[in-house]
Design a protein around this motif. Structure first.
Motif, PDB file in Angstrom:
ATOM      1  N   ALA A   1      -2.622   1.361   0.819  1.00  0.00           N
ATOM      2  CA  ALA A   1      -3.419   1.645   2.025  1.00  0.00           C
ATOM      3  C   ALA A   1      -4.120   0.400   2.565  1.00  0.00           C
ATOM      4  O   ALA A   1      -4.247   0.229   3.782  1.00  0.00           O
ATOM      5  N   ALA A   2      -4.562  -0.473   1.681  1.00  0.00           N
ATOM      6  CA  ALA A   2      -5.276  -1.669   2.131  1.00  0.00           C
ATOM      7  C   ALA A   2      -4.382  -2.538   3.017  1.00  0.00           C
ATOM      8  O   ALA A   2      -4.857  -3.233   3.915  1.00  0.00           O
TER       9      ALA A   2
ATOM     10  N   LEU B   1      -2.335  -1.772   5.416  1.00  0.00           N
ATOM     11  CA  LEU B   1      -2.358  -1.489   6.850  1.00  0.00           C
ATOM     12  C   LEU B   1      -3.593  -2.098   7.520  1.00  0.00           C
ATOM     13  O   LEU B   1      -3.490  -2.660   8.616  1.00  0.00           O
ATOM     14  N   ASN B   2      -4.747  -2.009   6.850  1.00  0.00           N
ATOM     15  CA  ASN B   2      -5.946  -2.651   7.411  1.00  0.00           C
ATOM     16  C   ASN B   2      -5.694  -4.144   7.629  1.00  0.00           C
ATOM     17  O   ASN B   2      -6.010  -4.678   8.698  1.00  0.00           O
ATOM     18  N   ASP B   3      -5.108  -4.796   6.628  1.00  0.00           N
ATOM     19  CA  ASP B   3      -4.818  -6.230   6.752  1.00  0.00           C
ATOM     20  C   ASP B   3      -3.809  -6.511   7.863  1.00  0.00           C
ATOM     21  O   ASP B   3      -3.991  -7.436   8.661  1.00  0.00           O
TER      22      ASP B   3
END
Lengths: 119, 119, 119
Positions: free
Chosen positions: C103-104, C106-108
Motif C-alpha cells: 500500500a505504501a 501507491l502513496n510514493d
C-alpha cells in the motif's frame, strides 16, 4: 493563471456524479483558475445532444442549465475521440461547445494542469 | 511535510471502493505525509452516522474500525456541502470528525496537495 | 523523462472503463513519457489471468491484445497487495507482467508522478 482539469469518466446512468465537475469548474473560473472538463469513456454521454436536458437532481437546477452556466463562465469542454469510437458516437452527436480531441491530448493536459479531478 | 488528498466519490453501495482511502491515508501519516479524505457526491454516505458500522469485507476489520484508526492517526475528514444538498443530508447526519466545507475548498485542496487520489 | 501514473479502480464488470489506461499509457510511451498502470480494489480483476481475454468492445481489439501492446511498449503493471487480500486473490492468479506491491507504494508513486489518472 493556475489551471484545473476535471475528467468525467462516468455516464448518464450515474446522475449523482455529473454535477460536481460543472459546479467545481464554474467555481474555479470565479476564483481566477482556468478550467477544462474532459469527457472520457461513458462520460461522453453527458455531452451527447439532448442528454443533459433529461437530468435533474433534488433541489438542483437541471444539468443542462448547470452546463450552460459553466460554458458561459468560460469552462472548456473536450471529448475523447477514442471514446467516441468505443461507444459508437459521431462528431455531430455532441453539444456544439464540446471539442473532440485525440488520446494524446489527455496525457498533455494532465501533465500541464496544476491539478486534476476524476469523476 | 508533503500532503496527499484522497477523494471518495463512491458511496456505500460499492463497499469494495471504501477501504482504500482510509488505509492509504493512515499509511501516509505513518510515512510522515499529511492526509485529508474528502467526501463528495455519494461518497458522503460513507461518513453518514451509522453507515460505516454496516460495512465489512472478507478478512478485513469493519470499515468503522478502519475509519477510527485513520482519524486517530491524524487523518482529516471533510464533506462537500453542495453534495449534502444534492443528496439531502444535513450537518447533524455525519460522524463528528467530518468537517463540512464549501465547493471552493476542493479546488484549493487539489491545487495545494502534492498528490490526489480518486475513489 | 516525465512520468504518468494510471490507476484502475474499476473491475471487469465495467468493460467500458478498462481500455483507457492501456491506450493512454501506450500513447504516453510513444510520446517519451514513462507510464505505470496500478490496479487497485476491483481493478485487480483486470490483470487476473484469463479475464482480459473475455473483454472486447465494439470495433476495438480485445482487451488482452491492448494490454499486451502496452506491456510491449514498456508500460509497467502493478497490483495492490491489500486489494488482493480484500478480494481474496493470490499472487499466482495474475498475469506474469503484473508486479504485486504494498500500500505504501501507491502513496510514493502518486507523490513522484508528474500526473495521475483515475479510472
Amino acid at each position: 493563471m493556475p489551471a484545473l482539469l476535471y475528467v468525467q469518466t462516468s455516464g448518464i446512468d450515474t446522475p449523482e456524479r455529473l454535477y460536481s465537475p460543472f459546479i467545481l469548474a464554474q467555481t474555479a473560473k470565479a476564483m481566477g483558475i482556468d478550467a477544462i472538463i474532459y469527457f472520457l469513456g461513458m462520460g461522453i454521454t453527458v455531452v451527447k445532444k439532448g442528454n443533459a436536458e433529461k437530468i435533474k437532481m433534488g433541489q438542483f437546477p437541471g444539468l443542462k442549465e448547470v452546463m450552460d452556466q459553466a460554458v458561459k463562465a468560460g469552462v472548456k469542454l473536450m471529448v475523447c475521440e477514442q471514446s467516441c469510437q468505443l461507444i459508437s458516437l459521431a462528431k455531430g452527436d455532441f453539444v456544439p461547445e464540446a471539442e473532440i480531441v485525440g488520446a494524446a491530448t489527455l496525457n498533455d493536459l494532465v501533465l500541464e494542469a496544476d491539478g486534476t479531478m476524476w469523476f
